[in-house]
Design an enzyme around this catalytic site. Structure first.
Site, mmCIF file in Angstrom:
data_model
loop_
_atom_site.group_PDB
_atom_site.id
_atom_site.type_symbol
_atom_site.label_atom_id
_atom_site.label_comp_id
_atom_site.label_asym_id
_atom_site.label_seq_id
_atom_site.Cartn_x
_atom_site.Cartn_y
_atom_site.Cartn_z
ATOM 1 N N LYS A 206 -38.266 13.993 -9.786
ATOM 2 C CA LYS A 206 -38.012 12.820 -10.621
ATOM 3 C C LYS A 206 -36.652 12.933 -11.307
ATOM 4 O O LYS A 206 -35.856 11.994 -11.318
ATOM 5 C CB LYS A 206 -39.121 12.663 -11.654
ATOM 6 N N GLU A 212 -36.779 24.900 -8.643
ATOM 7 C CA GLU A 212 -37.235 25.320 -7.316
ATOM 8 C C GLU A 212 -36.852 24.286 -6.255
ATOM 9 O O GLU A 212 -36.359 24.634 -5.170
ATOM 10 C CB GLU A 212 -38.757 25.514 -7.325
ATOM 11 N N GLY A 268 -46.938 14.035 -12.550
ATOM 12 C CA GLY A 268 -46.724 14.722 -11.275
ATOM 13 C C GLY A 268 -47.977 14.873 -10.453
ATOM 14 O O GLY A 268 -47.981 14.663 -9.240
ATOM 15 N N ARG A 269 -49.082 15.223 -11.100
ATOM 16 C CA ARG A 269 -50.316 15.448 -10.351
ATOM 17 C C ARG A 269 -51.019 14.150 -9.965
ATOM 18 O O ARG A 269 -52.063 14.175 -9.324
ATOM 19 C CB ARG A 269 -51.250 16.367 -11.126
ATOM 20 N N GLU A 354 -54.323 21.985 -14.821
ATOM 21 C CA GLU A 354 -53.137 21.545 -15.536
ATOM 22 C C GLU A 354 -53.481 20.424 -16.508
ATOM 23 O O GLU A 354 -52.827 20.260 -17.542
ATOM 24 C CB GLU A 354 -52.058 21.078 -14.550
ATOM 25 N N HIS A 385 -68.286 33.525 4.185
ATOM 26 C CA HIS A 385 -68.067 34.906 4.621
ATOM 27 C C HIS A 385 -67.039 35.615 3.747
ATOM 28 O O HIS A 385 -66.509 36.648 4.133
ATOM 29 C CB HIS A 385 -67.628 34.918 6.086
ATOM 30 N N LYS A 513 -40.731 28.487 -17.233
ATOM 31 C CA LYS A 513 -39.450 28.019 -16.683
ATOM 32 C C LYS A 513 -38.298 28.382 -17.615
ATOM 33 O O LYS A 513 -37.227 28.814 -17.177
ATOM 34 C CB LYS A 513 -39.485 26.506 -16.483
#
Length: 550
Positions: A206, A212, A268-269, A354, A385, A513
């Site tokens: 954005k 990153e 964001g999510r 979050e 398993h 961050k």
């Protein structure tokens, strides 16, 4: 604001929890022919069965009273009306507007946002059409058949999860890759597979400053320019931006018409419904991306219209509150019995943890009650398993959601029947368990000597009484996937309302961050003092530098 644990419904639930301690889930079915119907809801192509939880009718009544007391109905209205319910960032929360097909007009700060949403969606559709028809080509005139989405968090988890989930709907001849980790190996592994002449890079940030994402984007740009003979004009044909920072985007070399914006009221999510979903549309076709939105819209309509007692997301939320706060379940497993949903648990980790991983109320006071659980999961039957042993016989009780489709896209023998048999068997086993007497009888029937029965019996008993939900759909389609995602979004929102936390900020993400930016110079340069760091961090920095310089 009265603390939620001081309200009458919470106090009543606390009393009921103590009174019901020791009662089994199985016993709640005895003499109650209506239990399955009481705890089941159907909406937007999904069926929820919550009857295998240790919740009585009396508990359910008080849970609905708790939702009323917490103001869930008003909170739903406030969200869909564009109120600034994200109070710590002074933002509205309007992801429902991104997928509204009822032609409502949404306003933020008195301004209608629906025209802007429709305009961006139309531009996305036109861009997808140009890529799919081959009218937008690469710098050598070849069609762009491979997409690399560069993002992180919601800009990666959502599109990646959906693209994997909808593999059967992918357009022939198209490939998608997703790069998120700043670990250079992630990008390097993807770049090694690419043809620069046919690759389109999507940079999803954005602000166009996310460390990153921009590190990966700049490295991808450098790789591309090297392959393109340094032709910077070619960037405009091979890179697009999902951003609002036009200056940074154009400085990167991306032309403004290839920038697709979204808004600060899109968290964001929750962003896969926005321009962040461009990679989905490019892989699936824009019509299927819209089908995904329409599935979510169908769940939104149910959520906003259905009374609390009939509301699927509300019921799922209340079951979760009961298990978290009154049954002591600190962990929640999401277990999709569908290989294409293998990234869905990871997606929900962000969506849930979050959102509700908070210990401070909206009023700024410490919470005196547990909030968001730890979320994890893997697709069945792989998880069986791996970690199901702990779920069945471990010392902690873990609440579980089992998710499946009645029909499969893969018609391979009896694979799907066996998958569904496990989907049904595991919740049944978790509910019923197996007592020591039954184990002893089974071993005796097998001819096991008495001394061996004494030695083995307790190892083979299962306590049972472990809470589960089952979510069933006819088939995993764009529409049902959209509804499933929206179901969990609304569930998480309702729980945040009850827990009195802000489900829409994520300040905990920011601290690491900031500290990383302070540490970075010490790793890159020789003469940076380490006195500003704690002894442990300073020692680790020194060790890393000594190894790297050997």
């Amino acid at each position: 604001m009265t603390p939620i644990n001081q309200t009458e419904p919470w106090q009543a639930l606390d009393t009921l929890a103590r009174e019901h301690r020791g009662q089994s889930i199985a016993s709640l079915f005895e003499g109650d022919a209506e239990r399955v119907a009481l705890f089941s809801r159907e909406a937007a192509g999904l069926y929820l069965d919550g009857s295998k939880n240790r919740i009585s009718r009396a508990v359910l009544d008080q849970l609905f009273a708790l939702a009323e007391r917490a103001g869930v109905p008003d909170a739903i209205k406030a969200m869909v009306n564009g109120n600034k319910i994200n109070v710590t960032e002074d933002r509205a929360v309007l992801h429902v507007a991104l997928r509204d097909f009822a032609h409502r007009t949404y306003h933020v700060d008195g301004e209608a946002v629906s025209p802007a949403i429709n305009a961006v969606r139309a531009r996305m559709s036109a861009f997808c059409d140009a890529i799919h028809r081959g009218t937008h080509t690469g710098f050598t005139g070849k069609p762009l058949t491979t997409v690399v989405n560069i993002g992180i968090g919601g800009s990666d988890l959502g599109p990646l999860m959906v693209t994997e989930a909808l593999r059967p709907y992918g357009l022939t001849g198209r490939q998608s890759h997703f790069v998120s980790n700043v670990d250079g190996q992630h990008l390097a592994d993807v770049l090694a597979t690419l043809d620069p002449e046919t690759t389109l890079f999507i940079v999803a940030s954005k602000t166009f400053t996310t460390q990153e994402t921009m590190t990966n984007a700049r490295s991808a740009r450098g790789w591309f320019l090297e392959k393109a003979g340094g032709d910077e004009a070619a960037i405009a044909r091979h890179f697009v931006a999902l951003s609002t920072n036009e200056r940074a985007v154009t400085d990167f070399g991306i032309v403004a018409e290839n920038m697709f914006g979204f808004w600060d009221w899109v968290g964001g999510r929750y962003s896969l419904w926005s321009a962040i979903g461009l990679s989905i549309a490019l892989q699936m076709g824009f019509d299927r991306f819209e089908a995904l939105l329409k599935g979510a819209h169908a769940m939104d309509e149910h959520f906003r219209r259905a009374p609390l007692q009939e509301n699927m997301p509300v019921l799922l939320a209340l079951i979760g509150v009961w298990n978290r706060n009154f049954e002591g379940c600190a962990t929640h497993a999401v277990l999709p019995y569908d290989q294409h949903l293998h990234r869905f648990p990871a997606y929900l980790q962000q969506a849930d943890m979050e959102s509700n991983g908070k210990a401070v109320t909206l009023a700024g006071a410490p919470t005196a009650w547990a909030t968001g659980p730890v979320v994890f999961g893997e697709p069945g039957t792989n998880g069986q398993h791996a970690f199901y042993q702990l779920i069945h016989q471990g010392t902690d009780v873990i609440a579980c959601d089992f998710i499946a489709a009645a029909k499969s896209h893969a018609a391979l023998g009896d694979h799907h029947e066996k998958l569904l048999a496990n989907f049904l068997a595991q919740p049944k086993a978790l509910m019923l368990g197996k007592d020591e007497a039954s184990v002893r009888d089974d071993l005796a029937e097998q001819g096991v000597p008495e001394n061996e029965i004494d030695r083995l019996a307790r190892h083979r008993t299962f306590p049972g009484n472990r809470p589960t939900n089952a979510i069933l759909m006819d088939m995993l389609t764009p529409e049902t996937l959209g509804a499933l995602i929206a179901l969990y979004e609304h569930k998480i929102f309702c729980q945040g309302v009850i827990w009195q936390v802000n489900s829409f900020d994520q300040w905990g993400v920011e601290l690491g961050k900031v500290l990383a930016s302070e540490i970075l110079p010490a790793l890159k340069e020789e003469d940076v003092p380490l006195t500003n760091h704690d002894p442990s961090t300073a020692a680790l920095i020194q060790r890393i530098k000594s190894v790297r310089h050997d």
